[in-house]
Motif scaffolding. Structure first.
Motif, PDB file in Angstrom:
ATOM      1  N   ASP A 151       8.687  36.723 -66.925  1.00 41.55           N
ATOM      2  CA  ASP A 151       8.840  35.473 -66.751  1.00 41.55           C
ATOM      3  C   ASP A 151      10.279  35.199 -65.865  1.00 41.55           C
ATOM      4  O   ASP A 151      11.238  35.874 -66.039  1.00 41.55           O
ATOM      5  CB  ASP A 151       9.119  34.665 -68.017  1.00 41.55           C
ATOM      6  N   ASN A 152      10.265  34.108 -65.080  1.00 40.83           N
ATOM      7  CA  ASN A 152      11.260  33.389 -64.324  1.00 40.83           C
ATOM      8  C   ASN A 152      11.624  34.132 -62.931  1.00 40.83           C
ATOM      9  O   ASN A 152      11.897  33.362 -62.038  1.00 40.83           O
ATOM     10  CB  ASN A 152      12.575  33.254 -65.163  1.00 40.83           C
ATOM     11  N   HIS A 203       5.454  30.025 -62.241  1.00 38.69           N
ATOM     12  CA  HIS A 203       6.149  29.646 -63.593  1.00 38.69           C
ATOM     13  C   HIS A 203       6.467  28.167 -63.111  1.00 38.69           C
ATOM     14  O   HIS A 203       7.928  27.957 -63.681  1.00 38.69           O
ATOM     15  CB  HIS A 203       7.052  30.465 -63.894  1.00 38.69           C
ATOM     16  N   HIS A 235      10.879  24.690 -63.305  1.00 40.88           N
ATOM     17  CA  HIS A 235      11.004  25.165 -64.920  1.00 40.88           C
ATOM     18  C   HIS A 235      11.370  23.746 -65.619  1.00 40.88           C
ATOM     19  O   HIS A 235      12.389  24.091 -66.550  1.00 40.88           O
ATOM     20  CB  HIS A 235      12.043  26.230 -64.975  1.00 40.88           C
ATOM     21  N   SER A 266       9.011  27.731 -70.570  1.00 38.69           N
ATOM     22  CA  SER A 266       9.654  27.552 -72.447  1.00 38.69           C
ATOM     23  C   SER A 266       8.362  27.318 -73.096  1.00 38.69           C
ATOM     24  O   SER A 266       8.344  26.775 -74.110  1.00 38.69           O
ATOM     25  CB  SER A 266      10.347  26.289 -72.343  1.00 38.69           C
TER      26      SER A 266
END
Ligand SMILES: [Zn+2]
Length: 184
Positions: free
Chosen positions: A37-38, A86, A90, A127
């Motif tokens: 992720d990220n 993603h 965010h 998240s």
């Protein structure tokens, strides 16, 4: 990765899993999807070196307005990795609605598809925050599936709430093995 390999697991993409679930595609006997992720540099420098020992791809969930640059992402696409969205920045998507929600979910996918020519058919909730409106926006943007951080095995019956096991460095091989054996 060595433990997974010696225990018969084979790394596949989420696209491959969905192809098998919904379109009659094939999977190895013990498939596993490795996700990141990220979009951090070591995910596209160190991780591919390890995964390539086994010929395994991974799935990179990229925050499209930050983090990795195109020249950092292209090599893992060449290796067969799946690059998915993603979101753009965010945020907590449950606090957004209307155009803001649509932008975070859909513009990130449009960017990846246009920039890299990849399908980006899967989404990762920032998240792991999501609700019915978030799921509706993800479906509307054309995604096939979406992943959470809820611990467990992904199920074909809940395509927009695909569970995962989060593996931290401190979990070690024992933690990974316990998750996989204790799963539903
Ligand atoms: Zn994230």
């Amino acid at each position: 990765m060595a433990w997974l390999h010696s225990n018969g697991y084979e790394g596949v993409t989420l696209d491959q899993v969905e192809s098998a679930w919904y379109h009659g595609g094939t999977l190895p006997a013990n498939p596993i999807v490795i996700t990141f992720d990220n979009g951090y540099p070591e995910q596209v420098t160190f991780a591919p070196k390890v995964l390539s020992r086994y010929g395994w791809p991974a799935v990179l969930f990229e925050i499209t307005e930050e983090h990795l640059r195109p020249f950092e992402i292209r090599p893992v696409i060449e290796l067969g990795w799946e690059v998915d969205s993603h979101s753009v920045t965010h945020p907590d998507l449950t606090e957004l609605s209307g155009q803001e929600l649509e932008y975070q979910v859909a513009a990130s996918r449009r960017y990846l598809r246009r920039k890299f020519g990849v399908p980006s058919d899967n989404f990762c909730y920032p998240s792991s925050e999501y609700d019915a409106a978030t799921i509706a926006a993800v479906k509307h943007a054309g995604y096939v599936g979406a992943v959470t951080e809820n611990a467990g095995y992904a199920s074909r019956d809940l395509p927009y709430e695909l569970d995962r096991y989060e593996i931290e460095g401190g979990d070690g091989v024992a933690g990974l093995a316990a998750d996989l054996e204790g799963g539903n």
